[in-house]
Design a protein around this motif. Structure first.
Motif, mmCIF file in Angstrom:
data_model
loop_
_atom_site.group_PDB
_atom_site.id
_atom_site.type_symbol
_atom_site.label_atom_id
_atom_site.label_comp_id
_atom_site.label_asym_id
_atom_site.label_seq_id
_atom_site.Cartn_x
_atom_site.Cartn_y
_atom_site.Cartn_z
ATOM 1 N N VAL B 12 -108.436 3.639 -41.986
ATOM 2 C CA VAL B 12 -109.669 3.669 -41.189
ATOM 3 C C VAL B 12 -109.752 4.996 -40.443
ATOM 4 C CG1 VAL B 12 -110.951 2.538 -39.333
ATOM 5 C CG2 VAL B 12 -109.555 1.169 -40.886
ATOM 6 N N PRO B 13 -110.753 5.830 -40.764
ATOM 7 C CA PRO B 13 -110.880 7.103 -40.041
ATOM 8 C C PRO B 13 -111.594 6.889 -38.706
ATOM 9 C CG PRO B 13 -112.561 6.947 -41.755
ATOM 10 C CD PRO B 13 -111.802 5.644 -41.780
ATOM 11 N N LEU B 14 -110.919 7.186 -37.603
ATOM 12 C CA LEU B 14 -111.536 7.053 -36.275
ATOM 13 C C LEU B 14 -111.611 8.459 -35.685
ATOM 14 C CD1 LEU B 14 -112.569 5.117 -34.020
ATOM 15 C CD2 LEU B 14 -110.233 5.045 -33.166
ATOM 16 N N ARG B 15 -112.786 9.070 -35.857
ATOM 17 C CA ARG B 15 -112.959 10.461 -35.444
ATOM 18 C C ARG B 15 -113.228 10.548 -33.951
ATOM 19 N NH1 ARG B 15 -113.854 14.968 -38.748
ATOM 20 N NH2 ARG B 15 -114.001 14.435 -40.963
ATOM 21 N N ARG B 16 -112.254 10.188 -33.157
ATOM 22 C CA ARG B 16 -112.422 10.319 -31.705
ATOM 23 C C ARG B 16 -111.106 10.742 -31.100
ATOM 24 N NH1 ARG B 16 -116.662 5.691 -29.631
ATOM 25 N NH2 ARG B 16 -117.842 5.693 -31.553
ATOM 26 N N VAL B 66 -106.413 6.031 -38.488
ATOM 27 C CA VAL B 66 -106.189 7.479 -38.399
ATOM 28 C C VAL B 66 -107.107 7.998 -37.290
ATOM 29 C CG1 VAL B 66 -106.124 9.652 -39.648
ATOM 30 C CG2 VAL B 66 -105.757 7.501 -40.882
ATOM 31 N N ALA B 67 -106.507 8.416 -36.170
ATOM 32 C CA ALA B 67 -107.300 8.723 -34.977
ATOM 33 C C ALA B 67 -107.081 10.159 -34.505
ATOM 34 C CB ALA B 67 -106.939 7.753 -33.856
ATOM 35 N N GLY B 68 -107.957 10.612 -33.610
ATOM 36 C CA GLY B 68 -107.863 11.947 -33.025
ATOM 37 C C GLY B 68 -106.730 12.032 -32.007
ATOM 38 N N PRO B 69 -106.537 13.212 -31.421
ATOM 39 C CA PRO B 69 -105.419 13.406 -30.498
ATOM 40 C C PRO B 69 -105.530 12.582 -29.208
ATOM 41 C CG PRO B 69 -106.821 15.360 -30.579
ATOM 42 C CD PRO B 69 -107.310 14.446 -31.651
ATOM 43 N N ASP B 70 -104.387 12.366 -28.563
ATOM 44 C CA ASP B 70 -104.292 11.633 -27.298
ATOM 45 C C ASP B 70 -104.753 10.188 -27.442
ATOM 46 O OD1 ASP B 70 -103.164 13.759 -25.848
ATOM 47 O OD2 ASP B 70 -105.121 14.723 -25.770
ATOM 48 N N PHE B 71 -104.216 9.519 -28.432
ATOM 49 C CA PHE B 71 -104.521 8.111 -28.652
ATOM 50 C C PHE B 71 -103.691 7.257 -27.695
ATOM 51 C CE2 PHE B 71 -104.289 3.977 -30.676
ATOM 52 C CZ PHE B 71 -105.576 3.793 -31.148
ATOM 53 N N GLY B 72 -104.355 6.258 -27.073
ATOM 54 C CA GLY B 72 -103.638 5.298 -26.224
ATOM 55 C C GLY B 72 -103.409 5.753 -24.800
ATOM 56 N N THR B 73 -104.228 6.668 -24.304
ATOM 57 C CA THR B 73 -104.068 7.127 -22.917
ATOM 58 C C THR B 73 -104.498 6.033 -21.940
ATOM 59 O OG1 THR B 73 -106.271 8.070 -23.027
ATOM 60 C CG2 THR B 73 -104.449 9.567 -23.454
ATOM 61 N N GLY B 74 -104.164 6.245 -20.658
ATOM 62 C CA GLY B 74 -104.650 5.344 -19.610
ATOM 63 C C GLY B 74 -103.708 4.192 -19.312
ATOM 64 N N SER B 75 -104.300 3.044 -19.101
ATOM 65 C CA SER B 75 -103.593 1.846 -18.651
ATOM 66 C C SER B 75 -102.401 1.501 -19.539
ATOM 67 C CB SER B 75 -104.595 0.692 -18.628
ATOM 68 O OG SER B 75 -103.960 -0.548 -18.757
ATOM 69 N N SER B 76 -101.364 0.908 -18.904
ATOM 70 C CA SER B 76 -100.131 0.577 -19.620
ATOM 71 C C SER B 76 -100.262 -0.678 -20.473
ATOM 72 C CB SER B 76 -99.009 0.367 -18.600
ATOM 73 O OG SER B 76 -99.313 -0.757 -17.790
ATOM 74 N N ARG B 77 -101.415 -1.318 -20.460
ATOM 75 C CA ARG B 77 -101.590 -2.633 -21.081
ATOM 76 C C ARG B 77 -101.046 -2.707 -22.518
ATOM 77 N NH1 ARG B 77 -108.068 -2.130 -20.413
ATOM 78 N NH2 ARG B 77 -107.275 -1.731 -18.327
ATOM 79 N N GLU B 78 -100.037 -3.548 -22.714
ATOM 80 C CA GLU B 78 -99.488 -3.751 -24.057
ATOM 81 C C GLU B 78 -100.479 -4.539 -24.905
ATOM 82 O OE1 GLU B 78 -95.251 -4.074 -24.016
ATOM 83 O OE2 GLU B 78 -95.279 -5.567 -25.612
ATOM 84 N N HIS B 79 -101.453 -5.140 -24.228
ATOM 85 C CA HIS B 79 -102.518 -5.871 -24.922
ATOM 86 C C HIS B 79 -103.203 -4.972 -25.960
ATOM 87 C CE1 HIS B 79 -101.837 -7.295 -20.847
ATOM 88 N NE2 HIS B 79 -102.360 -8.469 -21.153
ATOM 89 N N ALA B 80 -103.192 -3.653 -25.725
ATOM 90 C CA ALA B 80 -103.801 -2.723 -26.683
ATOM 91 C C ALA B 80 -103.049 -2.781 -28.011
ATOM 92 C CB ALA B 80 -103.782 -1.299 -26.122
ATOM 93 N N LEU B 123 -106.942 13.579 -43.939
ATOM 94 C CA LEU B 123 -107.014 12.130 -44.131
ATOM 95 C C LEU B 123 -108.409 11.607 -43.790
ATOM 96 C CD1 LEU B 123 -103.525 11.152 -42.626
ATOM 97 C CD2 LEU B 123 -104.228 10.816 -45.014
ATOM 98 N N TRP B 124 -108.990 12.131 -42.686
ATOM 99 C CA TRP B 124 -110.354 11.711 -42.311
ATOM 100 C C TRP B 124 -111.326 11.973 -43.459
ATOM 101 C CZ3 TRP B 124 -110.641 14.138 -36.674
ATOM 102 C CH2 TRP B 124 -110.091 13.236 -35.762
ATOM 103 N N LYS B 125 -111.264 13.195 -43.986
ATOM 104 C CA LYS B 125 -112.190 13.568 -45.073
ATOM 105 C C LYS B 125 -111.980 12.663 -46.283
ATOM 106 C CE LYS B 125 -113.163 18.344 -43.995
ATOM 107 N NZ LYS B 125 -112.129 19.342 -43.709
ATOM 108 N N TYR B 126 -110.722 12.469 -46.646
ATOM 109 C CA TYR B 126 -110.412 11.642 -47.821
ATOM 110 C C TYR B 126 -110.945 10.214 -47.623
ATOM 111 C CZ TYR B 126 -107.812 8.829 -51.153
ATOM 112 O OH TYR B 126 -107.482 7.929 -52.126
ATOM 113 N N LEU B 127 -110.681 9.643 -46.440
ATOM 114 C CA LEU B 127 -111.064 8.251 -46.207
ATOM 115 C C LEU B 127 -112.577 8.102 -46.074
ATOM 116 C CD1 LEU B 127 -108.204 7.246 -43.741
ATOM 117 C CD2 LEU B 127 -108.472 6.505 -46.127
ATOM 118 N N GLU B 128 -113.244 9.143 -45.576
ATOM 119 C CA GLU B 128 -114.709 9.078 -45.472
ATOM 120 C C GLU B 128 -115.353 9.227 -46.856
ATOM 121 O OE1 GLU B 128 -114.940 10.662 -40.860
ATOM 122 O OE2 GLU B 128 -115.278 12.065 -42.511
ATOM 123 N N ASN B 129 -114.723 10.036 -47.712
ATOM 124 C CA ASN B 129 -115.263 10.209 -49.068
ATOM 125 C C ASN B 129 -114.897 9.050 -49.987
ATOM 126 O OD1 ASN B 129 -116.416 12.626 -48.360
ATOM 127 N ND2 ASN B 129 -114.622 13.840 -48.950
#
Lengths: 468, 198
Positions: B12-16, B66-80, B123-129
């Motif tokens: 899954v490409p997540l361009r954020r 497949v996500a952009g940089p700084d994934f999972g910032t902020g709250s410590s919630r393991e629920h994520a 990977l983003w390009k491949y998965l989007e195509n």
């Protein structure tokens, strides 16, 4: 060998080191709240384990609690709080529940009881545990699996953190606060800039700060991605601690202070990274976007994403402006707000409330603006009442509430409506953080108060003198 | 914890960038006292937007994000982490993860694979195509494979060992209970306790 503050505290807590393994670190104080602990207690129950050191563990209720009088009406919130009560009872953990004189936000409660002391390791299932680093403690947020690990063993397996010095030299200009300093630091190094690091805030501007202000700075270290923030303990720290309920007394006090004086980073110790800020160049700082690194001086304008060099920054800024309903080039002082929130573990201490009252006294909150003032703990509320601050808030037209996390995060009745805009003394401006679709500008208590009066983002310097 | 050796599933490409844990799972979903059932809260706000990637049926069965940089910032919630795993994700690929999120993932068996941003772009390009295409994440060889792309990823040796073996941290620590006992015996007596004032 010359060592940093963080290295000294780390080394004093190593239980065990093994080749190719993380260090096993002893934890001096484990704080709990209702949101991140239920599954950890459940884990203990499933495996038949107990809490190793209930006497080094403390729980309080903060995230779900309403800040108006009366019981919790949301049944799901109530279940979570009831679950904490049951767990604390079953495992013998001390709990300060709603209505107790010691209840409050976990990061306000620890320090005011004198439980947070220099050189300690402090953890909590809450990222803002970094707050306690203001005392020269190594304090950091952990996940629920780690909460269970600490409950069961009073230790955590961890790889050593890198160290970063953030040196702020010079005198802060009038009206510039700890909040402005930390927002400027985050804007400078980015939300990922502190990743893997313990930040040590140092320099003459930091040494001049009160304990409350130091807590505000360390609190937001996590917003720069850091594991922890620390400040070397000094006489300001010792003066704050002396006489508090859990601070050492008599000969113990002398022994403790002697040990604490040795904690400061040695002359010549090396940091893995260094950042320098000139305090004299700082000004009131506000965020315009949807992460705490998207901030700018209040005197500037909403930035133009098209002028940003990095493609990721550009895309993030475009999305942020769309979400925030802002146009590039708009002076930040022209941005009108609906709600002003004063409180949270970042800025819900007595000094913050004094600063807000100082601005509000003799003035009125602008028509159409809702202002919430929420003390960080029951003790802070009592002290504010004793000093007549509650009266000042109410006379200005603000709502003077009961302690809790309140509008910092949308887990209790205090929320923003979609597209409602706030100036908030809290720590996160993420999409939906204060309520679905809500738009948050992070500010200092002084800016929050001035914004409430004028209705647009403002600093106290923008206000007409009282009586003029 | 379930062991992780290799996994193949829909990418899954997540361009954020800066995907904070409030976006992964908003606070209103954190009131539960269980570890399961958090999939309905995953990216709750973004899933209301019909153009959001997980709303595209080709990606709905995704298990490698497949996500952009700084994934999972902020709250410590393991629920994520629970929300991602309850939904079906077994691995997240990004050039940079927030520390607490990465730690939480390691405890639960969600692999956080650190690839270069250049490889993430490929990977983003491949998965989007190629919507719905599979990605293989091999922890033994530390490689991500998708179509013709073969990318190396980083993960620290200790986490890799724990994931491959499926070890649980508390049992590992309790093997050293005697070390904890002797450390405790040497702590200064003036250190505070929560149960009574000093």
């Amino acid at each position: 060998m010359a060592k940093t503050l963080a290295e000294k505290v780390w080394e004093a807590h190593v239980v065990r080191q093994g080749e190719g393994e993380p260090d096993l670190l002893y934890i001096d104080l484990h704080l709990l709240h209702e949101v991140t602990s239920p599954q950890a207690f459940d884990g203990l129950r499933l495996t038949g384990r107990t809490v190793r050191r209930p006497d080094l563990t403390l729980a309080t209720e903060d995230h779900n609690v309403p800040t108006t009088a009366g019981p919790i009406t949301d049944p799901v919130s109530r279940t979570q709080v009831d679950t904490l009560r049951t767990n604390c009872e079953e495992f013998g953990v001390k709990l300060y529940p709603m209505g107790d004189a010691e209840q409050g936000i976990v990061h306000v409660v620890g320090p005011q009881l004198g439980l947070t002391q220099p050189g300690m390791t402090v953890v909590c299932g809450d990222s803002h545990t970094s707050t306690h680093g203001a005392f020269g403690a190594l304090a950091f947020g952990i996940g629920t699996s780690e909460v269970e690990h600490v409950l069961a063993t009073q230790t955590l397996p961890l790889k050593p953190f890198k160290t970063m010095a953030i040196t702020v030299e010079g005198d802060l200009p009038a009206g510039v606060t700890a909040k402005d300093v930390v927002l400027a630091v985050i804007a400078k190094i980015g939300t990922g800039g502190g990743q893997g690091y313990v930040l040590e805030f140092r320099g003459s501007a930091i040494r001049a700060l009160s304990m409350e202000a130091r807590m505000t700075i360390c609190n937001m270290s996590i917003e720069a991605g850091a594991r922890a923030g620390m400040i070397a303990p000094d006489d300001t720290t010792f003066d704050y601690l002396r006489g508090r309920d859990h601070a050492p007394k008599g000969e113990d006090w002398d022994a403790a202070v002697a040990a604490w004086r040795d904690l400061a980073t040695d002359e010549g110790a090396e940091f893995d990274a260094e950042v320098v800020l000139d305090a004299t160049e700082l000004s009131p700082f506000v965020t315009w976007g949807t992460n705490p690194g998207q901030g700018a001086p209040l005197g500037s304008a909403v930035p133009d994403p098209e002028h940003m060099a990095d493609d990721n920054d550009k895309a993030a800024a475009r999305r942020a402006l769309e979400y925030m309903g802002l146009t590039a080039g708009t002076p930040l002082r022209d941005v009108r707000v609906d709600t002003v929130f004063v409180g949270s573990c970042t800025n819900g201490r007595i000094e913050d409330l004094r600063a807000v009252a100082g601005v509000l006294k003799g003035r009125r909150v602008a028509d159409g603006v809702r202002m919430l003032v929420v003390p960080g703990s029951a003790r802070v509320r009592l002290q504010a009442e004793a000093e007549g601050l509650g009266e000042v808030f109410e006379q200005a037209g603000a709502e003077w509430r009961l302690p809790g996390c309140s509008m910092c995060l949308a887990m209790n009745p205090d929320k923003l409506a979609p597209e409602e805009r706030s100036a908030s003394t809290s720590n996160r401006n993420f999409e939906g953080r204060q309520g679905k679709g809500g738009r948050t500008h992070l500010v200092s208590p002084q800016v929050a108060a001035a914004t409430a009066i004028r209705g647009t983002l403002s600093s106290p310097a923008d206000l007409e003198p009282v009586g003029a | 914890m379930e062991a992780f050796t290799t996994h193949t599933g829909v990418g899954v490409p997540l361009r954020r960038s800066n995907v904070d844990t409030d976006q992964i799972i908003p606070a209103e979903y954190l009131k539960r006292v269980t570890r399961s059932g958090f999939e309905d809260g995953l990216f709750a706000a973004w899933r209301k937007d019909e153009t959001f990637v997980l709303n595209d049926p080709s990606y709905a069965a995704g298990s490698v994000l497949v996500a952009g940089p700084d994934f999972g910032t902020g709250s410590s919630r393991e629920h994520a982490v629970w929300a991602l795993m309850n939904y079906g994700f077994r691995a997240v690929i990004s050039s940079r993860f927030a520390d607490i999120f990465r730690g939480n993932s390691g405890k639960q068996g969600l692999l956080t694979a650190v690839c270069s941003q250049d490889d993430v772009e490929l990977l983003w390009k491949y998965l989007e195509n190629n919507p719905g295409a599979s990605v293989t994440v091999d922890l033994e060889s530390r490689t991500v494979t998708a179509g013709d792309i073969v990318a190396r990823f980083e993960v620290d040796d200790y986490t890799r060992w724990r994931l491959l073996e499926g070890h649980d941290d508390i049992s590992l620590t309790l093997r050293h209970a005697e070390d904890i006992d002797s450390f405790e015996a040497a702590r200064p007596s003036w250190k505070p306790v929560t149960t009574q004032p000093a």
